[in-house]
Write an enzyme that holds these catalytic residues in place. Structure first.
Site, PDB file in Angstrom:
ATOM      1  N   LYS A  30      39.870  42.937  36.980  1.00  0.00           N
ATOM      2  CA  LYS A  30      38.645  43.638  36.594  1.00  0.00           C
ATOM      3  C   LYS A  30      37.469  43.208  37.462  1.00  0.00           C
ATOM      4  O   LYS A  30      36.485  43.930  37.589  1.00  0.00           O
ATOM      5  CB  LYS A  30      38.329  43.382  35.123  1.00  0.00           C
ATOM      6  CG  LYS A  30      39.310  44.054  34.177  1.00  0.00           C
ATOM      7  CD  LYS A  30      38.746  45.359  33.673  1.00  0.00           C
ATOM      8  CE  LYS A  30      39.833  46.227  33.076  1.00  0.00           C
ATOM      9  NZ  LYS A  30      39.350  47.536  32.661  1.00  0.00           N
TER      10      LYS A  30
ATOM     11  N   ASP B 275      36.464  44.341  26.119  1.00  0.00           N
ATOM     12  CA  ASP B 275      37.285  43.433  25.326  1.00  0.00           C
ATOM     13  C   ASP B 275      37.394  42.112  26.077  1.00  0.00           C
ATOM     14  O   ASP B 275      38.195  41.262  25.745  1.00  0.00           O
ATOM     15  CB  ASP B 275      38.655  44.035  25.014  1.00  0.00           C
ATOM     16  CG  ASP B 275      39.153  44.866  26.151  1.00  0.00           C
ATOM     17  OD1 ASP B 275      38.994  44.434  27.308  1.00  0.00           O
ATOM     18  OD2 ASP B 275      39.695  45.961  25.904  1.00  0.00           O
TER      19      ASP B 275
HETATM   20  C1  LIG Z   1      44.061  42.117  31.919  1.00  0.00           C
HETATM   21  C2  LIG Z   1      43.992  43.584  31.776  1.00  0.00           C
HETATM   22  N1  LIG Z   1      45.046  44.327  32.170  1.00  0.00           N
HETATM   23  C3  LIG Z   1      45.028  45.661  32.065  1.00  0.00           C
HETATM   24  C4  LIG Z   1      43.932  46.326  31.548  1.00  0.00           C
HETATM   25  C5  LIG Z   1      43.974  47.808  31.430  1.00  0.00           C
HETATM   26  O1  LIG Z   1      43.101  48.448  32.314  1.00  0.00           O
HETATM   27  P1  LIG Z   1      42.612  49.909  31.988  1.00  0.00           P
HETATM   28  O2  LIG Z   1      41.777  49.833  30.732  1.00  0.00           O
HETATM   29  O3  LIG Z   1      41.834  50.314  33.186  1.00  0.00           O
HETATM   30  O4  LIG Z   1      43.824  50.740  31.745  1.00  0.00           O
HETATM   31  C6  LIG Z   1      42.818  45.585  31.117  1.00  0.00           C
HETATM   32  C7  LIG Z   1      41.640  46.246  30.563  1.00  0.00           C
HETATM   33  O5  LIG Z   1      40.714  45.618  30.064  1.00  0.00           O
HETATM   34  C8  LIG Z   1      42.843  44.181  31.238  1.00  0.00           C
HETATM   35  O6  LIG Z   1      41.804  43.419  30.871  1.00  0.00           O
END
Ligand SMILES: Cc1ncc(COP(=O)(O)O)c(C=O)c1O
Length: 411
Positions: free
Chosen positions: A89, A138
């Site tokens: 992120k 989150d």
């Molecule tokens: C560690 C992690 N993996 C995957 C995701 C999923 O990403 P997206 O919401 O863009 O699908 C998130 C989203 O917050 C995340 O924090």
């Protein structure tokens, strides 16, 4: 030597839906490019790769696990070290903050092509000192937005929902953000953030897009695409045959999908999205062949994936770019984290957070079922990429699930 305990990955506990509208034969320009452009992805890479602390994250081969899963090869893109923020992120939110500020400065001054180094060096401090960016999170996305705001010198307010852990709240405050906790789930925190930002004149930097709000989340996805472009360079001439990537609102999946589409066109790998069964908005959208929201009634332990509303820009890509979606229960998460921590055969030990392992868990459950393997076209010749989207972003939760401190696993 750790072998997969099959009973922990019972295929009866997961479901798969194939995407009848997947269009493998479509070129990038006739497909994903309408939503996320080659130029946008290139600009993001050129910009972010110049930032202090930028390093290509490792694409770790896991030959022991590949053998155990009876596939040709398995590689794990480990985003745990990204910019010291613990997850992929870091690439998206901060880059979108930069893009937003640079558009605002251009509007105010008429100066085009504001570069991020000048912004960091305070050349435009006067123009941005009263700007506030905001976001719901989150954990990981908000951390990236707060970090971007701190680097570029504007203010930041972050909204978190009732279940976001204390550890993640502290991490946000450490990046200088004002943190507001709201009742309800992630989707509710997105709505509260949008309303309060509107009345306060703040600028929302969201990782999810909805009707009338697409520019910023597209910048976020352009930032994410950097990790996929690194993978393209790392695998060199032999493209993978399959990708398993976890989905929250779908931004990560769509960015990786688009970048691979651009790089490998019709030779791109088959693409599967894995979600918690407690928050299956992408799965439902594939099933309904239209963006479909679900109510998240119980929070999954995969905190980053606990989203009930799919991002519209992400859906625009995935509607034809994804080959299918899988849902998995929370019970697959701990065993997959432990498997990576212990290492199968002589595999490198990997620290993976709760949301990082869903893609790999999807692969494991698929290989445990002949029917699923056939549907996903997985066999002994498959070369699979999984995206390890975070490290131990909450060290206490990591220790509870793995039974070991993250630092100890690494050493
Ligand atoms: C560690 C992690 N993996 C995957 C995701 C999923 O990403 P997206 O919401 O863009 O699908 C998130 C989203 O917050 C995340 O924090």
């Amino acid at each position: 030597m750790t072998l997969i305990k099959r009973a922990e990955f019972d295929p009866a506990l997961s479901s798969f839906v194939a995407n009848p509208n997947a269009r493998q034969e479509l070129s990038f320009s006739d497909g994903a490019e309408k939503s996320i452009s080659a130029m946008g992805m290139k600009t993001a890479k050129q910009c972010v790769s110049k930032w202090d602390g930028y390093q290509v994250t490792s694409l770790t081969p896991l030959p022991g696990l590949a053998k155990e899963l009876r596939i040709s090869s398995l590689v794990y893109k480990d985003e745990g070290s990204r910019f010291g923020l613990g997850s992929f992120k870091a690439l998206g939110g901060a880059y979108a903050v930069y893009q937003l500020l640079s558009r605002m400065i251009t509007q105010a001054t008429g100066i085009e092509g504001i570069n991020s180094t000048d912004l960091k060096n305070g050349i435009y401090a006067e123009q941005i000192k009263d700007v506030t960016v905001s976001s719901a999170t989150d954990g990981n996305h908000g951390r990236s937005v707060a970090w971007g705001a701190q680097q570029f010198g504007c203010n930041c307010v972050i909204y978190i929902h009732a279940e976001v852990s204390h550890g993640r709240l502290v991490a946000l405050e450490e990046q200088g953000a004002t943190v507001v906790r709201v009742d309800g789930n992630y989707d509710q925190s997105v709505h509260v953030c949008a309303e309060q930002s509107d009345s306060n004149g703040w600028h929302v930097v969201s990782d999810t897009s909805y009707e009338g709000y697409k520019e910023v989340p597209t910048n976020v996805m352009e930032g994410y695409s950097i990790l996929a472009s690194e993978i393209v360079d790392q695998v060199n001439l032999l493209p993978p045959t399959h990708v398993f990537v976890q989905g929250g609102v779908g931004g990560l999946a769509a960015a990786v999908n688009a970048a691979f589409w651009q790089a490998w066109e019709t030779e791109r790998p088959l693409f599967y999205i894995v979600e918690p069964d407690l928050a299956p908005c992408i799965y439902k959208s594939v099933e309904d062949q239209a963006p479909t929201n679900v109510d998240v009634e119980t929070e999954t332990i995969m905190a980053g994936l606990s989203c009930g509303e799919i991002s519209l820009v992400a859906w625009d890509v995935l509607a034809q770019g994804a080959n299918g979606a899988i849902v998995i229960p929370d019970s697959f998460v701990g065993p997959t984290m432990r498997l990576l921590a212990e290492g199968c055969a002589n595999d490198t030990a990997i620290v993976a957070g709760e949301s990082a392992v869903a893609g790999l868990a999807g692969l494991i459950v698929a290989r445990g079922s002949e029917t699923l393997s056939k549907l996903l076209q997985l066999d002994v010749n498959s070369r699979v990429v999984v995206i390890g989207s975070e490290g131990a972003t909450d060290v206490d939760i990591y220790r509870q699930l793995v039974g070991e401190l993250a630092d100890k696993v690494l050493s």
